[in-house]
Write a protein that holds these residues in place. Sequence first.
Motif, PDB file in Angstrom:
ATOM      1  N   ARG A  43       0.824  -1.214   0.000  1.00 38.40           N
ATOM      2  CA  ARG A  43       0.000   0.000   0.000  1.00 38.40           C
ATOM      3  C   ARG A  43       0.858   1.263   0.000  1.00 38.40           C
ATOM      4  NH1 ARG A  43      -3.940  -2.567   4.344  1.00 38.40           N
ATOM      5  NH2 ARG A  43      -5.332  -3.668   2.933  1.00 38.40           N
ATOM      6  N   ALA A  44       1.900   1.260   0.823  1.00 38.15           N
ATOM      7  CA  ALA A  44       2.763   2.447   0.938  1.00 38.15           C
ATOM      8  C   ALA A  44       3.482   2.750  -0.373  1.00 38.15           C
ATOM      9  CB  ALA A  44       3.773   2.252   2.064  1.00 38.15           C
ATOM     10  N   LEU A  45       3.837   1.699  -1.114  1.00 36.78           N
ATOM     11  CA  LEU A  45       4.584   1.877  -2.358  1.00 36.78           C
ATOM     12  C   LEU A  45       3.701   1.856  -3.603  1.00 36.78           C
ATOM     13  CD1 LEU A  45       7.631  -0.490  -1.653  1.00 36.78           C
ATOM     14  CD2 LEU A  45       7.548   2.006  -1.435  1.00 36.78           C
ATOM     15  N   SER A  46       2.411   1.598  -3.408  1.00 31.58           N
ATOM     16  CA  SER A  46       1.492   1.408  -4.551  1.00 31.58           C
ATOM     17  C   SER A  46       2.060   0.364  -5.517  1.00 31.58           C
ATOM     18  CB  SER A  46       1.240   2.729  -5.284  1.00 31.58           C
ATOM     19  OG  SER A  46       0.619   3.652  -4.430  1.00 31.58           O
ATOM     20  N   LEU A  47       2.483  -0.756  -4.936  1.00 30.37           N
ATOM     21  CA  LEU A  47       3.107  -1.837  -5.688  1.00 30.37           C
ATOM     22  C   LEU A  47       2.360  -3.126  -5.377  1.00 30.37           C
ATOM     23  CD1 LEU A  47       5.724  -2.237  -7.442  1.00 30.37           C
ATOM     24  CD2 LEU A  47       6.896  -2.778  -5.316  1.00 30.37           C
ATOM     25  N   PRO A  48       1.923  -3.866  -6.386  1.00 26.16           N
ATOM     26  CA  PRO A  48       1.183  -5.103  -6.095  1.00 26.16           C
ATOM     27  C   PRO A  48       2.075  -6.185  -5.507  1.00 26.16           C
ATOM     28  CG  PRO A  48       1.639  -4.971  -8.443  1.00 26.16           C
ATOM     29  CD  PRO A  48       2.108  -3.662  -7.824  1.00 26.16           C
ATOM     30  N   VAL A  49       1.458  -7.065  -4.741  1.00 28.89           N
ATOM     31  CA  VAL A  49       2.159  -8.237  -4.221  1.00 28.89           C
ATOM     32  C   VAL A  49       1.920  -9.390  -5.181  1.00 28.89           C
ATOM     33  CG1 VAL A  49       2.356  -9.891  -2.324  1.00 28.89           C
ATOM     34  CG2 VAL A  49       1.863  -7.487  -1.831  1.00 28.89           C
ATOM     35  N   GLU A  50       2.998  -9.982  -5.674  1.00 27.99           N
ATOM     36  CA  GLU A  50       2.888 -11.175  -6.510  1.00 27.99           C
ATOM     37  C   GLU A  50       2.669 -12.346  -5.561  1.00 27.99           C
ATOM     38  OE1 GLU A  50       6.285 -11.444  -9.158  1.00 27.99           O
ATOM     39  OE2 GLU A  50       6.354  -9.262  -9.272  1.00 27.99           O
ATOM     40  N   ASN A  51       1.494 -12.939  -5.624  1.00 26.69           N
ATOM     41  CA  ASN A  51       1.091 -13.954  -4.655  1.00 26.69           C
ATOM     42  C   ASN A  51       0.563 -15.184  -5.389  1.00 26.69           C
ATOM     43  OD1 ASN A  51      -1.521 -14.380  -2.288  1.00 26.69           O
ATOM     44  ND2 ASN A  51       0.615 -14.754  -1.860  1.00 26.69           N
ATOM     45  N   THR A  52       1.425 -15.764  -6.246  1.00 29.93           N
ATOM     46  CA  THR A  52       0.984 -16.888  -7.075  1.00 29.93           C
ATOM     47  C   THR A  52       1.823 -18.146  -6.902  1.00 29.93           C
ATOM     48  OG1 THR A  52       2.328 -16.106  -8.920  1.00 29.93           O
ATOM     49  CG2 THR A  52       0.031 -15.364  -8.854  1.00 29.93           C
ATOM     50  N   LEU A  53       2.982 -18.042  -6.264  1.00 30.98           N
ATOM     51  CA  LEU A  53       3.866 -19.201  -6.139  1.00 30.98           C
ATOM     52  C   LEU A  53       3.581 -19.973  -4.859  1.00 30.98           C
ATOM     53  CD1 LEU A  53       7.294 -17.682  -7.210  1.00 30.98           C
ATOM     54  CD2 LEU A  53       5.958 -19.367  -8.464  1.00 30.98           C
ATOM     55  N   ARG A  54       3.355 -21.279  -4.993  1.00 34.33           N
ATOM     56  CA  ARG A  54       3.193 -22.120  -3.800  1.00 34.33           C
ATOM     57  C   ARG A  54       4.471 -22.104  -2.994  1.00 34.33           C
ATOM     58  NH1 ARG A  54      -0.492 -26.570  -3.221  1.00 34.33           N
ATOM     59  NH2 ARG A  54      -2.220 -26.249  -4.644  1.00 34.33           N
TER      60      ARG A  54
END
Length: 95
Positions: free
Chosen positions: A39-50
């Motif tokens: 949120r602070a960086l306006s950067l998405p979290v890549e949350n796809t790798l097991r």
Amino acid sequence: TMAFPLGPPDRLVASVRPPNAHGEDESVRPLETLTPLSRALSLPVENTLRYTNVDGFVDRLQKLAAGETMCVAWQHSFLDAFVRRLGLEGLAPAS
């Protein structure tokens, strides 16, 4: 800053641990860890790798562009596997 001496990260990566047949619940802790920074960086979290996908993580790491940085939240039990897969044995104690 001391936390990011090379400046803010360019990518945020959080592992995924889905629920399993052994009764373990889904773990969202890595995603929750990076959400405030996202949120602070306006950067998405890549949350796809097991969380077990060491090869996928190493592949993603090796595809970073020159000068690009990544902040990672992962299950700690896999750090040794990352070190071995990257050929960095001896960098830190095994225990």
